[in-house]
Write an enzyme that holds these catalytic residues in place. Sequence first.
Site, mmCIF file in Angstrom:
data_model
loop_
_atom_site.group_PDB
_atom_site.id
_atom_site.type_symbol
_atom_site.label_atom_id
_atom_site.label_comp_id
_atom_site.label_asym_id
_atom_site.label_seq_id
_atom_site.Cartn_x
_atom_site.Cartn_y
_atom_site.Cartn_z
ATOM 1 N N ASN A 8 0.916 -0.973 -0.007
ATOM 2 C CA ASN A 8 -0.049 -0.029 -0.068
ATOM 3 C C ASN A 8 0.823 1.141 -0.081
ATOM 4 O OD1 ASN A 8 -1.568 2.637 0.660
ATOM 5 N ND2 ASN A 8 -2.874 1.083 2.306
ATOM 6 N N ARG A 96 -2.457 -2.031 -3.441
ATOM 7 C CA ARG A 96 -2.939 -0.622 -3.839
ATOM 8 C C ARG A 96 -2.636 0.406 -4.695
ATOM 9 N NH1 ARG A 96 -4.506 3.669 0.862
ATOM 10 N NH2 ARG A 96 -6.006 4.586 -0.028
ATOM 11 N N HIS A 184 -11.043 5.537 -1.237
ATOM 12 C CA HIS A 184 -11.242 4.560 0.026
ATOM 13 C C HIS A 184 -12.490 3.757 -0.533
ATOM 14 C CE1 HIS A 184 -10.416 8.305 3.507
ATOM 15 N NE2 HIS A 184 -8.756 7.709 3.213
ATOM 16 N N ARG A 245 -6.522 17.919 5.576
ATOM 17 C CA ARG A 245 -6.958 18.774 3.757
ATOM 18 C C ARG A 245 -8.143 19.281 4.630
ATOM 19 N NH1 ARG A 245 -7.009 12.646 0.546
ATOM 20 N NH2 ARG A 245 -5.182 12.001 3.503
ATOM 21 N N GLU A 387 -8.357 -2.687 5.507
ATOM 22 C CA GLU A 387 -8.199 -2.537 4.082
ATOM 23 C C GLU A 387 -6.966 -3.925 3.080
ATOM 24 O OE1 GLU A 387 -7.299 2.072 5.020
ATOM 25 O OE2 GLU A 387 -8.045 2.195 2.806
#
Length: 401
Positions: A8, A96, A184, A245, A387
Amino acid sequence: MSNVLVINAGSSSIKYQLVDAETGERSAAGLVERIGQRGSEGRIVHRSEGEGSAGARFERELPVPDHTAGFSAMVEAFAACGTPVEGLDIRAVGHRVVQGGSEFFEPTLIDDRVADRILELGALAPLHNPGQYQAIMAARARFDVPHVAVFDTAFHQTIPQRAYTYAIDRDVADRHGVRRYGFHGVSHQVVSRRAAAFLGRPIESLRQIVLHLGNGASACAIDGGRSVDTSMGFTPLEGLVMGTRGGDVDPGALLHLLRAGLETDELDALLNRGSGLAGLAGSNDFRDVWAAAEAGDGAARLALDVYAHRARHYIGAYLAVLGGADALVFTAGVGENHAGIRARICGGLEWLGVEIDPSRNEAAAAGPRRIGTDASRVEVLVVPTDEEAEIARQSWRLVAG
Ligand code: AMP
């Protein structure tokens, strides 16, 4: 044996795990961070578990100029822990990939053409795809096994056109690939599936709103297991307030800043690294901000007010999109761990059928759990995301057929 190495790669990091895709058990995990950062060394932390190396840990500061070097650091860490990768019976590598554009809807076997497209799609995700491409190429050179790309955008390919279209000039948008892609996706997919399993109901029968509240954060409206709207858009900048963010900002304000003399790179840094909780309250760590607010810090209080307000705004929007909801699901670092913000977000929504049970909400527990009252018309759940396990599962399903 169904060992899948999950890679990832982020903009300046590589997280990895060795997972048995059938049992979900992990035998090693690690993080290479500060990749390519001028003026500071990189760092790797690695843990191998299992026979012969129970709990072996490896930690080192070292130069990591790019993701190719990051991948090599990972291989060396496995060896340093007495578990060289050659002996690990790795059957597949799951990567990923953040941006799959409008063409990758499913986990995809990586050949030269797919690898090239992932690099080209870097035009839409300059912070992520190029590093991911480097990690993919390094891994393909090292492991002669199937490599699978699992795209963060793929789960959102079911969003209808009315929700993914920005109302700007169509020719301009088409020429530049400007639309909502959503991110996501791996997390929203695994969390919504686990929520349905926890409730013992077929996912096809459920309308879910998932709030992934971590350092990155997004909301997703999921109808019958399919994403129908999500808060991140063309990039992972839109939507909720995140660690660094800011989520939704009037594009006119950004034009104003450019005209006022900000350089494009400065604006990029402001939006990606200097906004959100960090911009409003000086830390991207939710725990710091909460503690500061409790100590009376006005900036931290405002940051939490904005954070909760934005999350409620999206809950309201997605209740309208879905025509009501059967489950509201919290996940990721903040969503799974912080009872206080869950209570703030759900407060006063009883009239919508969202009723939190304070003692269930505050109980320290792991695993999927119900935090709503028995009378709550909308089930309110905490469901941990995973994940890496999901990437391993999807990769293995493709490889094992
Ligand atoms: P993630 O991106 O999912 O790893 O989430 C990172 C965020 O989760 C950071 O803002 C952390 O402050 C927050 N976080 C992690 N653990 C906890 C915890 N036990 N309580 C509250 N927030 C946490």
